[in-house]
Design a protein around this motif. Structure first.
Motif, PDB file in Angstrom:
ATOM      1  N   MET A   1       8.069   6.948   1.543  1.00  0.00           N
ATOM      2  CA  MET A   1       8.681   5.923   2.422  1.00  0.00           C
ATOM      3  C   MET A   1       9.199   4.759   1.578  1.00  0.00           C
ATOM      4  SD  MET A   1       9.334   4.608   5.264  1.00  0.00           S
ATOM      5  CE  MET A   1      10.050   2.998   5.458  1.00  0.00           C
ATOM      6  N   VAL A   2      10.437   4.386   1.796  1.00  0.00           N
ATOM      7  CA  VAL A   2      11.042   3.312   1.004  1.00  0.00           C
ATOM      8  C   VAL A   2      11.527   2.225   1.947  1.00  0.00           C
ATOM      9  CG1 VAL A   2      12.997   2.719  -0.469  1.00  0.00           C
ATOM     10  CG2 VAL A   2      11.738   4.850  -0.866  1.00  0.00           C
ATOM     11  N   ILE A   3      11.122   1.000   1.678  1.00  0.00           N
ATOM     12  CA  ILE A   3      11.573  -0.121   2.515  1.00  0.00           C
ATOM     13  C   ILE A   3      12.682  -0.842   1.762  1.00  0.00           C
ATOM     14  CG2 ILE A   3      10.902  -2.318   3.561  1.00  0.00           C
ATOM     15  CD1 ILE A   3       8.020  -1.150   3.598  1.00  0.00           C
ATOM     16  N   THR A   4      13.816  -1.059   2.413  1.00  0.00           N
ATOM     17  CA  THR A   4      14.894  -1.780   1.748  1.00  0.00           C
ATOM     18  C   THR A   4      14.900  -3.221   2.227  1.00  0.00           C
ATOM     19  OG1 THR A   4      16.169   0.228   1.657  1.00  0.00           O
ATOM     20  CG2 THR A   4      17.376  -1.815   1.288  1.00  0.00           C
TER      21      THR A   4
ATOM     22  N   VAL B   1      -2.375   0.548   3.768  1.00  0.00           N
ATOM     23  CA  VAL B   1      -3.678  -0.017   3.418  1.00  0.00           C
ATOM     24  C   VAL B   1      -3.495  -1.263   2.560  1.00  0.00           C
ATOM     25  CG1 VAL B   1      -5.845   0.410   2.178  1.00  0.00           C
ATOM     26  CG2 VAL B   1      -4.830   2.214   3.594  1.00  0.00           C
ATOM     27  N   VAL B   2      -4.215  -2.312   2.931  1.00  0.00           N
ATOM     28  CA  VAL B   2      -4.243  -3.522   2.111  1.00  0.00           C
ATOM     29  C   VAL B   2      -5.651  -3.665   1.547  1.00  0.00           C
ATOM     30  CG1 VAL B   2      -3.865  -6.013   2.015  1.00  0.00           C
ATOM     31  CG2 VAL B   2      -2.567  -4.629   3.642  1.00  0.00           C
ATOM     32  N   ASN B   3      -5.720  -3.818   0.256  1.00  0.00           N
ATOM     33  CA  ASN B   3      -7.016  -4.028  -0.399  1.00  0.00           C
ATOM     34  C   ASN B   3      -7.388  -5.507  -0.282  1.00  0.00           C
ATOM     35  OD1 ASN B   3      -9.215  -4.105  -2.038  1.00  0.00           O
ATOM     36  ND2 ASN B   3      -8.133  -3.552  -3.936  1.00  0.00           N
ATOM     37  N   ALA B   4      -8.455  -5.770   0.480  1.00  0.00           N
ATOM     38  CA  ALA B   4      -8.912  -7.162   0.640  1.00  0.00           C
ATOM     39  C   ALA B   4     -10.098  -7.435  -0.274  1.00  0.00           C
ATOM     40  CB  ALA B   4      -9.282  -7.417   2.097  1.00  0.00           C
ATOM     41  N   GLY B   5     -10.189  -6.681  -1.363  1.00  0.00           N
ATOM     42  CA  GLY B   5     -11.274  -6.850  -2.338  1.00  0.00           C
ATOM     43  C   GLY B   5     -12.112  -5.597  -2.411  1.00  0.00           C
ATOM     44  N   ASP B   6     -12.087  -4.921  -3.570  1.00  0.00           N
ATOM     45  CA  ASP B   6     -12.917  -3.719  -3.756  1.00  0.00           C
ATOM     46  C   ASP B   6     -13.784  -3.895  -4.999  1.00  0.00           C
ATOM     47  OD1 ASP B   6     -10.624  -3.509  -5.423  1.00  0.00           O
ATOM     48  OD2 ASP B   6     -10.728  -1.321  -5.453  1.00  0.00           O
ATOM     49  N   GLY B   7     -15.056  -4.172  -4.764  1.00  0.00           N
ATOM     50  CA  GLY B   7     -15.999  -4.360  -5.869  1.00  0.00           C
ATOM     51  C   GLY B   7     -15.464  -5.373  -6.862  1.00  0.00           C
ATOM     52  N   ALA B   8     -15.632  -5.067  -8.131  1.00  0.00           N
ATOM     53  CA  ALA B   8     -15.148  -5.975  -9.176  1.00  0.00           C
ATOM     54  C   ALA B   8     -13.756  -5.570  -9.641  1.00  0.00           C
ATOM     55  CB  ALA B   8     -16.119  -5.957 -10.352  1.00  0.00           C
ATOM     56  N   HIS B   9     -13.045  -4.796  -8.824  1.00  0.00           N
ATOM     57  CA  HIS B   9     -11.768  -4.242  -9.259  1.00  0.00           C
ATOM     58  C   HIS B   9     -10.586  -5.173  -9.004  1.00  0.00           C
ATOM     59  CE1 HIS B   9      -8.391  -1.177  -8.384  1.00  0.00           C
ATOM     60  NE2 HIS B   9      -8.413  -1.390  -9.673  1.00  0.00           N
ATOM     61  N   GLU B  10     -10.153  -5.301  -7.742  1.00  0.00           N
ATOM     62  CA  GLU B  10      -8.937  -6.082  -7.465  1.00  0.00           C
ATOM     63  C   GLU B  10      -9.024  -6.822  -6.133  1.00  0.00           C
ATOM     64  OE1 GLU B  10      -5.282  -6.223  -8.357  1.00  0.00           O
ATOM     65  OE2 GLU B  10      -5.084  -4.629  -9.834  1.00  0.00           O
ATOM     66  N   HIS B  11      -8.228  -7.863  -6.029  1.00  0.00           N
ATOM     67  CA  HIS B  11      -8.118  -8.646  -4.792  1.00  0.00           C
ATOM     68  C   HIS B  11      -6.677  -9.179  -4.776  1.00  0.00           C
ATOM     69  CE1 HIS B  11      -9.134 -11.003  -1.420  1.00  0.00           C
ATOM     70  NE2 HIS B  11     -10.138 -11.713  -1.889  1.00  0.00           N
TER      71      HIS B  11
ATOM     72  N   PHE C   1      11.391  -1.823  -1.943  1.00  0.00           N
ATOM     73  CA  PHE C   1       9.951  -1.980  -2.157  1.00  0.00           C
ATOM     74  C   PHE C   1       9.370  -0.617  -1.809  1.00  0.00           C
ATOM     75  CE2 PHE C   1       5.613  -2.963  -1.008  1.00  0.00           C
ATOM     76  CZ  PHE C   1       5.264  -3.940  -1.927  1.00  0.00           C
ATOM     77  N   ALA C   2       9.013   0.112  -2.828  1.00  0.00           N
ATOM     78  CA  ALA C   2       8.765   1.540  -2.630  1.00  0.00           C
ATOM     79  C   ALA C   2       7.356   1.882  -2.174  1.00  0.00           C
ATOM     80  CB  ALA C   2       9.083   2.287  -3.922  1.00  0.00           C
ATOM     81  N   GLN C   3       6.485   0.864  -2.091  1.00  0.00           N
ATOM     82  CA  GLN C   3       5.094   1.215  -1.807  1.00  0.00           C
ATOM     83  C   GLN C   3       4.690   0.938  -0.370  1.00  0.00           C
ATOM     84  OE1 GLN C   3       3.191  -1.257  -4.777  1.00  0.00           O
ATOM     85  NE2 GLN C   3       5.261  -1.219  -5.594  1.00  0.00           N
ATOM     86  N   PRO C   4       3.986   1.870   0.232  1.00  0.00           N
ATOM     87  CA  PRO C   4       3.507   1.641   1.595  1.00  0.00           C
ATOM     88  C   PRO C   4       2.212   0.834   1.652  1.00  0.00           C
ATOM     89  CG  PRO C   4       3.013   3.884   0.908  1.00  0.00           C
ATOM     90  CD  PRO C   4       3.727   3.241  -0.233  1.00  0.00           C
TER      91      PRO C   4
END
Ligand code: NCD
Length: 323
Positions: free
Chosen positions: A1-4, A136-146, A14-17
């Motif tokens: 899926m590609v959003i223009t 999916v939106v990552n709202a914080g996963d362990g010590a990985h990313e936010h 913006f190529a990411q869903p």
């Protein structure tokens, strides 16, 4: 899926869903989210909200405690007219032994268009994205990313400083256990800033020498000439064992206090993602300093950034699962 995107000067895709990691963003994409979020800051101040998520369902799936992040996603989704369902671990079928996987595919089958996930395990948001049709939106996963924290910090800073090109940002404290630090370092560097770290050796991750940052043994040293001092909370919940000899010693070397602020550039700013351990990683007076502290600006920027991110992902076709 590609959003223009239709932009004023150019169009790009913006190529990411999903938004799982800031590493997946290029500079153009990050700047686009920030400029959209900057408009939303003004709209929020004027109570002028656009119902761009009408008919969409946003699910907040928080498996870890949160105040700012959860409430700002909720507010951002509701202000844009989405149907919001909030999953809470307590009171759910997890207590009957249901797995994280089954919980997530259940939310997907209800037709959630966007699932906002916070989880104590690194990689949890990625796993949800692998097994659901929702964005999916990552709202914080362990010590990985936010990622949305890094975007809101960048919005807070660009609102005050304009371009971050060449700006010196000093991040102080528990870098090792901090997803905020990881996402911020990547995004700040992408936007042209120079990042310094001040942390005890025990609170630096392995491989920090590959991160393109300057590492210092005290906040005072790392603060010299900095444009911004950013405190990190000591992440006690992610520590097994003793990482600092004593809180007193930690505070003396690594807290952002009056001396550190005085060593930074005149008019330097201070940030903290919250929740704050007052008097540990930041002195009380500095957290409340009306001139220097951006802590509440960060909260406001959080609502704006999350509105922008939800609306970006919400412009995809609806999750076709039956309601
Ligand atoms: C951060 C988090 O949860 O990672 N807080 C937040 O999202 N506002 C930082 C922290 O908990 O220290």
């Amino acid at each position: 899926m590609v959003i223009t995107w239709a932009m004023s000067s150019s169009a790009y895709t913006f190529a990411q869903p999903h938004l799982i990691s800031v590493r997946a963003l290029n500079r153009l994409e990050a700047e686009h989210i920030l400029s959209d979020a900057a408009e939303r800051l003004t709209e929020n101040a004027n109570r002028d909200h656009k119902a761009s998520l009408a008919g969409k369902t946003v699910c907040l799936a928080f498996f870890e405690d949160s105040t700012r992040t959860r409430l700002s996603f909720e507010l951002a989704a509701k202000r844009q007219g989405a149907d919001v369902i909030a999953f809470a671990e307590t009171g759910s079928s997890l207590s009957k032994g249901e797995s994280f996987y089954d919980t997530m595919v259940t939310l997907d089958a209800m037709g959630a268009d966007i699932i906002v996930v916070r989880h104590r395990a690194a990689g949890a948001a990625y796993m949800v994205a692998q097994h659901t049709r929702a964005s999916v939106v990552n709202a914080g996963d362990g010590a990985h990313e936010h990622p949305t924290q890094a975007l809101l910090d960048a919005l807070t800073l660009t609102s005050k400083l304009g371009s971050l090109e060449g700006k010196i940002i000093t991040i102080c404290g528990d870098v090792r256990h901090s997803r905020v630090a990881r996402s911020n370092i990547t995004l700040l560097q992408l936007l042209g800033a120079r990042v310094r770290l001040a942390a005890p050796a025990t609170l630096l991750p392995k491989g920090v020498s590959q991160w393109g940052v300057e590492v210092y043994g005290s906040t005072l040293e790392a603060a010299k000439g900095a444009d911004v001092l950013m405190a990190l909370r000591i992440q006690n919940e992610r520590m097994d064992g003793e990482f600092v000899p004593s809180v007193r010693e930690y505070r003396q070397l690594f807290a952002i206090d009056e001396a550190a602020l005085a060593a930074a550039k005149p008019d330097a700013y201070v940030m903290h993602p919250g929740p704050i351990n007052r008097g540990v990683e930041i002195a009380d007076a500095i957290a409340d300093d009306a001139q220097a502290s951006l802590v509440l600006d960060q909260v406001r920027a959080g609502v704006a950034v999350r509105s922008a991110v939800l609306s970006l992902l919400g412009s995809r076709p609806s999750n076709g699962a039956p309601p």
